[in-house]
Design a protein around this motif. Structure first.
Motif: not given
Length: 110
Positions: A86-104
């Motif tokens: 939700d915070l990523n969609n709001q623009g407060i944080i940014k998704e740097n890396f994502k794979n099948k198990r986790t996201a950073v």
């Protein structure tokens, strides 16, 4: 040649009565997992105070994962994933890396 005989009706009635009694007793008890610890309800409401607490934790860290957020905010990992998404969609944080198990995620400097 005989085969297995059917159970008498009285035995079936006794078994059904035991099952209903067990269900009534478990309604009053809290659920427990295999390890014996209590299971908290899965219906977690994410309030504004929880979002503010999470945002404070994000400001302290350079990178954040759902596991680190869950341990610091004392919430489950699934709730932490939902909050971070939700915070990523709001623009407060940014998704740097994502794979099948986790996201950073990284915090956006504003």
């Amino acid at each position: 040649m005989g085969g297995v005989s059917k159970k008498p009706i009285s035995n079936i009635e006794k078994k059904m009565k035991k099952e209903t009694d067990a269900q009534q007793q478990t309604k009053g008890k809290k659920k427990s997992s295999k390890t014996g610890s209590e299971v908290i309800s899965k219906n977690v409401v994410i309030g504004n105070d929880m979002i503010k607490r999470v945002e404070e934790e994000i400001k302290k860290e350079k990178i954040i994962t759902p596991y680190t957020l869950a341990t610091k905010a004392n919430i489950s990992v699934s709730v932490a994933k939902r909050i971070l998404k939700d915070l990523n969609n709001q623009g407060i944080i940014k998704e740097n890396f994502k794979n099948k198990r986790t996201a950073v995620y990284i915090s956006v400097q504003s």
